[in-house]
Design a protein around this motif. Sequence first.
Motif, PDB file in Angstrom:
ATOM      1  N   LYS A  90       6.652  45.093  73.387  1.00  0.00           N
ATOM      2  CA  LYS A  90       7.993  45.646  73.450  1.00  0.00           C
ATOM      3  C   LYS A  90       8.032  46.890  74.332  1.00  0.00           C
ATOM      4  CE  LYS A  90       7.603  48.414  69.198  1.00  0.00           C
ATOM      5  NZ  LYS A  90       8.177  48.642  67.858  1.00  0.00           N
ATOM      6  N   MET A  91       9.235  47.187  74.811  1.00  0.00           N
ATOM      7  CA  MET A  91       9.438  48.296  75.730  1.00  0.00           C
ATOM      8  C   MET A  91       9.045  49.612  75.067  1.00  0.00           C
ATOM      9  SD  MET A  91      10.893  48.531  78.898  1.00  0.00           S
ATOM     10  CE  MET A  91      12.254  47.369  78.954  1.00  0.00           C
ATOM     11  N   SER A  92       8.280  50.429  75.789  1.00  0.00           N
ATOM     12  CA  SER A  92       7.871  51.723  75.260  1.00  0.00           C
ATOM     13  C   SER A  92       7.388  52.588  76.407  1.00  0.00           C
ATOM     14  CB  SER A  92       6.751  51.558  74.220  1.00  0.00           C
ATOM     15  OG  SER A  92       5.600  50.984  74.820  1.00  0.00           O
ATOM     16  N   VAL A  93       7.214  53.876  76.107  1.00  0.00           N
ATOM     17  CA  VAL A  93       6.666  54.804  77.082  1.00  0.00           C
ATOM     18  C   VAL A  93       5.160  54.830  76.914  1.00  0.00           C
ATOM     19  CG1 VAL A  93       6.633  57.176  77.906  1.00  0.00           C
ATOM     20  CG2 VAL A  93       8.755  56.193  77.043  1.00  0.00           C
ATOM     21  N   TRP A  94       4.454  54.482  77.972  1.00  0.00           N
ATOM     22  CA  TRP A  94       3.000  54.430  77.900  1.00  0.00           C
ATOM     23  C   TRP A  94       2.402  55.764  78.309  1.00  0.00           C
ATOM     24  CZ3 TRP A  94       0.409  50.172  76.090  1.00  0.00           C
ATOM     25  CH2 TRP A  94       1.211  49.068  75.832  1.00  0.00           C
ATOM     26  N   PRO A  95       1.179  56.050  77.891  1.00  0.00           N
ATOM     27  CA  PRO A  95       0.555  57.342  78.224  1.00  0.00           C
ATOM     28  C   PRO A  95       0.555  57.605  79.726  1.00  0.00           C
ATOM     29  CG  PRO A  95      -0.754  56.158  76.606  1.00  0.00           C
ATOM     30  CD  PRO A  95       0.309  55.205  77.064  1.00  0.00           C
ATOM     31  N   ASN A  96       0.771  58.876  80.057  1.00  0.00           N
ATOM     32  CA  ASN A  96       0.754  59.348  81.445  1.00  0.00           C
ATOM     33  C   ASN A  96       1.870  58.728  82.285  1.00  0.00           C
ATOM     34  OD1 ASN A  96      -1.643  60.794  80.841  1.00  0.00           O
ATOM     35  ND2 ASN A  96      -2.861  58.951  81.259  1.00  0.00           N
ATOM     36  N   GLN A  97       2.950  58.287  81.633  1.00  0.00           N
ATOM     37  CA  GLN A  97       4.089  57.730  82.353  1.00  0.00           C
ATOM     38  C   GLN A  97       5.358  58.404  81.869  1.00  0.00           C
ATOM     39  OE1 GLN A  97       4.158  53.518  81.827  1.00  0.00           O
ATOM     40  NE2 GLN A  97       2.550  53.137  83.321  1.00  0.00           N
ATOM     41  N   ASP A  98       6.317  58.559  82.775  1.00  0.00           N
ATOM     42  CA  ASP A  98       7.617  59.119  82.412  1.00  0.00           C
ATOM     43  C   ASP A  98       8.643  58.019  82.136  1.00  0.00           C
ATOM     44  OD1 ASP A  98       6.825  61.754  82.642  1.00  0.00           O
ATOM     45  OD2 ASP A  98       7.264  61.848  84.783  1.00  0.00           O
ATOM     46  N   ASN A  99       8.375  56.809  82.606  1.00  0.00           N
ATOM     47  CA  ASN A  99       9.325  55.719  82.479  1.00  0.00           C
ATOM     48  C   ASN A  99       8.931  54.757  81.373  1.00  0.00           C
ATOM     49  OD1 ASN A  99      10.557  56.848  84.648  1.00  0.00           O
ATOM     50  ND2 ASN A  99       9.994  55.246  86.111  1.00  0.00           N
ATOM     51  N   ALA A 100       9.937  54.140  80.763  1.00  0.00           N
ATOM     52  CA  ALA A 100       9.670  53.051  79.831  1.00  0.00           C
ATOM     53  C   ALA A 100       9.257  51.826  80.636  1.00  0.00           C
ATOM     54  CB  ALA A 100      10.916  52.748  79.007  1.00  0.00           C
ATOM     55  N   GLU A 101       8.339  51.055  80.085  1.00  0.00           N
ATOM     56  CA  GLU A 101       7.831  49.905  80.837  1.00  0.00           C
ATOM     57  C   GLU A 101       7.658  48.711  79.908  1.00  0.00           C
ATOM     58  OE1 GLU A 101       4.104  48.675  83.783  1.00  0.00           O
ATOM     59  OE2 GLU A 101       4.257  50.684  82.936  1.00  0.00           O
ATOM     60  N   TRP A 102       8.024  47.559  80.429  1.00  0.00           N
ATOM     61  CA  TRP A 102       7.825  46.297  79.728  1.00  0.00           C
ATOM     62  C   TRP A 102       6.428  45.809  80.093  1.00  0.00           C
ATOM     63  CZ3 TRP A 102      10.337  41.042  81.286  1.00  0.00           C
ATOM     64  CH2 TRP A 102      10.113  40.099  80.287  1.00  0.00           C
ATOM     65  N   LYS A 103       5.488  46.013  79.192  1.00  0.00           N
ATOM     66  CA  LYS A 103       4.072  45.797  79.475  1.00  0.00           C
ATOM     67  C   LYS A 103       3.635  44.400  79.048  1.00  0.00           C
ATOM     68  CE  LYS A 103       0.266  47.895  80.932  1.00  0.00           C
ATOM     69  NZ  LYS A 103       0.139  48.559  82.246  1.00  0.00           N
ATOM     70  N   CYS A 104       2.965  43.705  79.957  1.00  0.00           N
ATOM     71  CA  CYS A 104       2.413  42.384  79.661  1.00  0.00           C
ATOM     72  C   CYS A 104       0.910  42.406  79.899  1.00  0.00           C
ATOM     73  CB  CYS A 104       3.071  41.307  80.523  1.00  0.00           C
ATOM     74  SG  CYS A 104       4.863  41.162  80.268  1.00  0.00           S
ATOM     75  N   ASP A 105       0.191  41.609  79.122  1.00  0.00           N
ATOM     76  CA  ASP A 105      -1.270  41.601  79.208  1.00  0.00           C
ATOM     77  C   ASP A 105      -1.753  41.120  80.575  1.00  0.00           C
ATOM     78  OD1 ASP A 105      -1.373  42.482  76.593  1.00  0.00           O
ATOM     79  OD2 ASP A 105      -1.426  40.445  75.777  1.00  0.00           O
ATOM     80  N   LEU A 106      -1.142  40.070  81.088  1.00  0.00           N
ATOM     81  CA  LEU A 106      -1.540  39.501  82.374  1.00  0.00           C
ATOM     82  C   LEU A 106      -0.333  39.443  83.301  1.00  0.00           C
ATOM     83  CD1 LEU A 106      -3.699  36.497  81.109  1.00  0.00           C
ATOM     84  CD2 LEU A 106      -4.531  38.735  81.878  1.00  0.00           C
ATOM     85  N   GLU A 107      -0.614  39.427  84.580  1.00  0.00           N
ATOM     86  CA  GLU A 107       0.472  39.323  85.563  1.00  0.00           C
ATOM     87  C   GLU A 107       1.231  38.020  85.385  1.00  0.00           C
ATOM     88  OE1 GLU A 107       1.177  39.410  90.427  1.00  0.00           O
ATOM     89  OE2 GLU A 107      -0.835  39.651  89.565  1.00  0.00           O
ATOM     90  N   GLU A 108       0.501  36.950  85.041  1.00  0.00           N
ATOM     91  CA  GLU A 108       1.156  35.660  84.824  1.00  0.00           C
ATOM     92  C   GLU A 108       2.114  35.726  83.644  1.00  0.00           C
ATOM     93  OE1 GLU A 108      -1.995  36.148  85.275  1.00  0.00           O
ATOM     94  OE2 GLU A 108      -2.489  35.099  87.140  1.00  0.00           O
ATOM     95  N   SER A 166      11.019  51.002  84.394  1.00  0.00           N
ATOM     96  CA  SER A 166      10.346  50.580  85.616  1.00  0.00           C
ATOM     97  C   SER A 166       9.729  49.197  85.441  1.00  0.00           C
ATOM     98  CB  SER A 166       9.262  51.597  86.004  1.00  0.00           C
ATOM     99  OG  SER A 166       8.273  51.679  84.977  1.00  0.00           O
ATOM    100  N   GLY A 167       9.258  48.649  86.556  1.00  0.00           N
ATOM    101  CA  GLY A 167       8.540  47.382  86.521  1.00  0.00           C
ATOM    102  C   GLY A 167       9.430  46.196  86.213  1.00  0.00           C
ATOM    103  N   LEU A 168       8.885  45.263  85.446  1.00  0.00           N
ATOM    104  CA  LEU A 168       9.595  44.026  85.139  1.00  0.00           C
ATOM    105  C   LEU A 168      10.845  44.263  84.296  1.00  0.00           C
ATOM    106  CD1 LEU A 168       6.476  41.814  84.327  1.00  0.00           C
ATOM    107  CD2 LEU A 168       7.791  41.870  86.448  1.00  0.00           C
ATOM    108  N   GLY A 169      10.796  45.283  83.427  1.00  0.00           N
ATOM    109  CA  GLY A 169      11.968  45.591  82.612  1.00  0.00           C
ATOM    110  C   GLY A 169      13.159  45.982  83.460  1.00  0.00           C
ATOM    111  N   GLY A 170      12.904  46.723  84.527  1.00  0.00           N
ATOM    112  CA  GLY A 170      13.995  47.105  85.417  1.00  0.00           C
ATOM    113  C   GLY A 170      14.640  45.901  86.070  1.00  0.00           C
TER     114      GLY A 170
END
Length: 288
Positions: free
Chosen positions: A204-222, A137-141
């Motif tokens: 790096k891409m991983s499954v975050w707590p309370n989520q079913d989807n892998a997500e590319w997580k970034c600290d800031l929206e920018e 999900s998110g930016l990774g998708g």
Amino acid sequence: MASLATHFSAFALLFPIGLRRLICSSALYLKNPSLYRSKAWYFSEPKWKNFDLYSLTIALPIASFSEIFIFLAFSGHPTYRFAFFQQSAAIFMFWALVLLIIFRENIDPLNFNEGFVFVFAAVSFFVEYSVIGKGISGLGGAVYDMLAALTLICAFSCLYLSIRPCSFFAEFFLSSGLVFKGTWILQLGLSLYTDAFGLNGCKKMSVWPNQDNAEWKCDLEEDGLRGVAVMTLLFIGHAIAVLVLSFVLFALLASNWNLQGGEGSGPFLAQLDSEHVLMPPGGEIEPE
């Protein structure tokens, strides 16, 4: 699409297959453009030169069973269960395609329609397209959507070749698309699944707590927006590199052919001289 190892394995399969197909189809086209017909696979003599094809009959089932194993391991995540099942089905489709190509080669005297093989290949690519980015999900998708676009190019190229096998441009798009898919899959593996080659401000891409989807997580929206922009630039860079590689290979084959006076005895075409047969418009196979 769950790890760097998965992406590297896909690169190791797609890149050499696409490169070999590009070289063989270009050499066959240069021999006689008016009689050119694309082939489901460019078989070589002796048979051991087709190691890449026969190795797929072993590698693809292993990959499919690995997906099933991961499917069971992530049984607690509904999204992953569905995604891994679909990915396993897509790999199985390509394994069936390899078996179909081998089957057609063995019953060639029965005039097995090669157009059906291309249609089946197109269906396999469409099935792969339906599973790319599933569970992400998110930016990774958004980044995986670029890979899905390459898969569609390969699918439509196969469909067109099933209707017009004499189209070298469709073959060129298919072969270059496979090479592009290989390099881009490797790029995704390095950028999204490693910290060493990851993007600044993103994890790096991983499954975050309370989520079913892998997500590319970034600290800031920018950081996320910058990451997508960087990946888009990398995608364009890969496209230019693959296009240049394709034209350089074709130019080398063409110059070698001209220098040898059309006899194909140079280091590129001489090796391919005994590997192919020309298919005239009548549909019968004539040895060169």
